[in-house]
Design an enzyme around this catalytic site. Structure first.
Site, PDB file in Angstrom:
ATOM      1  N   ASP A 155      55.155   1.694  50.901  1.00 17.43           N
ATOM      2  CA  ASP A 155      56.285   0.975  50.668  1.00 17.43           C
ATOM      3  C   ASP A 155      57.024   1.910  49.861  1.00 17.43           C
ATOM      4  OD1 ASP A 155      58.086  -1.160  49.733  1.00 17.43           O
ATOM      5  OD2 ASP A 155      57.134  -1.475  47.975  1.00 17.43           O
ATOM      6  N   ASP A 194      60.240   0.690  47.152  1.00 16.38           N
ATOM      7  CA  ASP A 194      60.696   0.461  45.656  1.00 16.38           C
ATOM      8  C   ASP A 194      59.620  -0.447  45.162  1.00 16.38           C
ATOM      9  OD1 ASP A 194      63.252   1.437  46.268  1.00 16.38           O
ATOM     10  OD2 ASP A 194      63.713  -0.216  47.514  1.00 16.38           O
TER      11      ASP A 194
HETATM   12 MG   LIG Z   1      58.185  -2.770  47.154  1.00  9.43          MG
END
Ligand SMILES: [Mg+2]
Ligand SMILES: [Zn+2]
Length: 429
Positions: free
Chosen positions: A257, A259
């Site tokens: 992932d 952010d």
């Molecule tokens: Mg995230």
């Protein structure tokens, strides 16, 4: 198909360690690097090979002879005077009747050449460059692709300056149509001593035709031009990682992932200035790179559908991400993003992206697409992220899952950070 191997270089940076032999004869695992190249070509049925030689030419021609000892046919073009790294191509132009592979003699690689050629043929390219992210883009020229994979720009080391850039580097393996040679500055080419630089005089001018393509792949290609890289390549050869990364073999990946996993979570990042890597992320990704797992980014970016950022702005944010990672020798093998968002009715939104797609996490579409693109075995791969949606996407794709932080979302493991994952999960397997 034929292959042309340019083996005339002197290789001054590495030759200090091997003063008596030309670079193509420097051993990796007890065998000259050029012999590894010939073995790889033969494996793909490419047994018609032209080698251009200059520096210490007799040592090379003596070792390889007519190629029969290696199951191939070899002819040599001996450069009496230096012709640049590509001048010899014009001297052997008549024997180049079809598309051919063009290689350096100082790289170790293991690439699915059939897959590479299929891409070149599909694109009807004049030249296709094998490109990849590497651990030292700061000392290389970087390539900018258009949406179709054509080379749109070529940013040299000098021009790059201190700006951000995506990590995409020409690895030094090309497939070239002989037509490409007929399109360049003829005055130079027909001269008695064509001193021609492959990048400057052939590839760069041809990019304007729109028919120079970039074939991006995470397979292993690394030059051994410095003592440090020589040590790395030798150790990668011993560990089997060079062969394992050939895309004919099933790959393992760590899906990441973005952010809150790589960069500090600040809501939606709209500008490179807002993008800041978390502590230890470079080191962790560098460990993933060396582990033989692919590092694949999968990120939801609904700000695009909402019209808050453009594709170009997202690319410049990812340019900063790539640049920061590369300062510590780390890189992402591939980046997938979902630009969609399901809820309609906002000012400035892009209606065609306001859809119920199959790629927005918690759906597994990005992981599944990456698996198809890169021959990834999802069951032996990991998804790591800081949200329930990451865990759900990983589970739906059949991956093992790691959650950064607290929460109970059926993840396989919980960790405090990406570093902890790299150290205590990935390397504990
Ligand atoms: Mg995230
Ligand atoms: Zn999507």
């Amino acid at each position: 198909m034929k292959a042309v191997i340019m083996a005339g270089g002197k290789g001054s940076r590495i030759s200090a360690s091997f003063p008596d032999i030309p670079k193509p004869l420097i051993p990796i695992g007890g065998k000259p690097v050029l012999e590894h190249t010939i073995d790889r070509l033969k494996e793909y049925g490419i047994d018609d090979i032209i080698i251009t030689v200059s520096y210490k030419a007799p040592m090379i021609t003596e070792y390889f002879g007519d190629g029969s000892r290696f199951g191939v046919r070899i002819v040599y073009y001996v450069e009496e005077k230096p012709l640049g790294n590509a001048g010899a191509l014009f001297k052997i132009r008549d024997s180049l009747t079809d598309d051919f592979f063009l290689l350096n003699s100082d790289s170790m690689f293991d690439v699915d050449l059939d897959r590479f050629y299929r891409y070149h043929a599909e694109k009807k390219a004049l030249v296709t460059l094998f490109t990849h992210p590497n651990s030292h883009p700061y000392d290389s020229s970087v390539i900018v692709e258009d949406n179709n994979g054509a080379v749109a720009a070529w940013i040299t080391k000098e021009k790059k300056g201190t700006g951000w850039y995506r990590n995409l580097v020409n690895a030094g393996i090309e497939i070239m149509s002989p037509d490409a040679l007929d399109l360049i500055d003829t005055e130079k080419a027909v001269s008695e001593e064509p001193r021609i630089d492959l990048d400057r005089d052939i590839i760069l001018p041809l990019t304007r035709s729109g028919r120079v393509f970039s074939y991006k792949s995470p397979e292993y290609v690394k030059d051994m031009g410095t003592p440090e890289r020589y040590a790395e390549v030798s150790s990668d050869y011993e560990s089997g990682i060079i062969k394992r990364k050939n895309l004919k073999n099933r790959q393992r990946a760590v899906f990441l992932d973005r952010d809150g996993t790589l960069n500090r979570y600040v809501g939606f990042v709209r500008d490179p200035d807002e993008f800041e890597l978390l502590d230890g992320v470079c080191e962790a990704i560098s460990k993933i790179n060396r582990s033989g797992y692919l590092a694949v980014l999968v990120t939801n970016q609904p700000a695009i559908a909402r019209g808050e950022i453009t594709y170009r702005e997202l690319d410049s944010i990812h340019g900063k991400m790539d640049s920061l990672l590369s300062e510590k020798g780390a890189y992402l093998d591939a980046v997938y993003f979902c630009p969609h968002h399901p809820d309609r009715g906002f000012d400035g939104e892009i209606p065609e992206l306001k859809i119920e797609c199959t790629c927005r996490k918690p759906k597994p579409g990005m992981l599944i697409r990456a698996a198809e693109d890169l021959n990834i075995d999802l069951a032996s791969s990991w998804m790591i992220g800081d949200r329930q949606t990451d865990i759900a996407a990983g589970k739906a794709a059949g991956c093992k899952t790691a959650l950064i932080g607290c929460g109970d979302f059926t993840q396989d493991v919980s960790v405090g950070s990406l570093s902890e994952f790299a150290d205590s999960v990935l390397f504990a397997i």
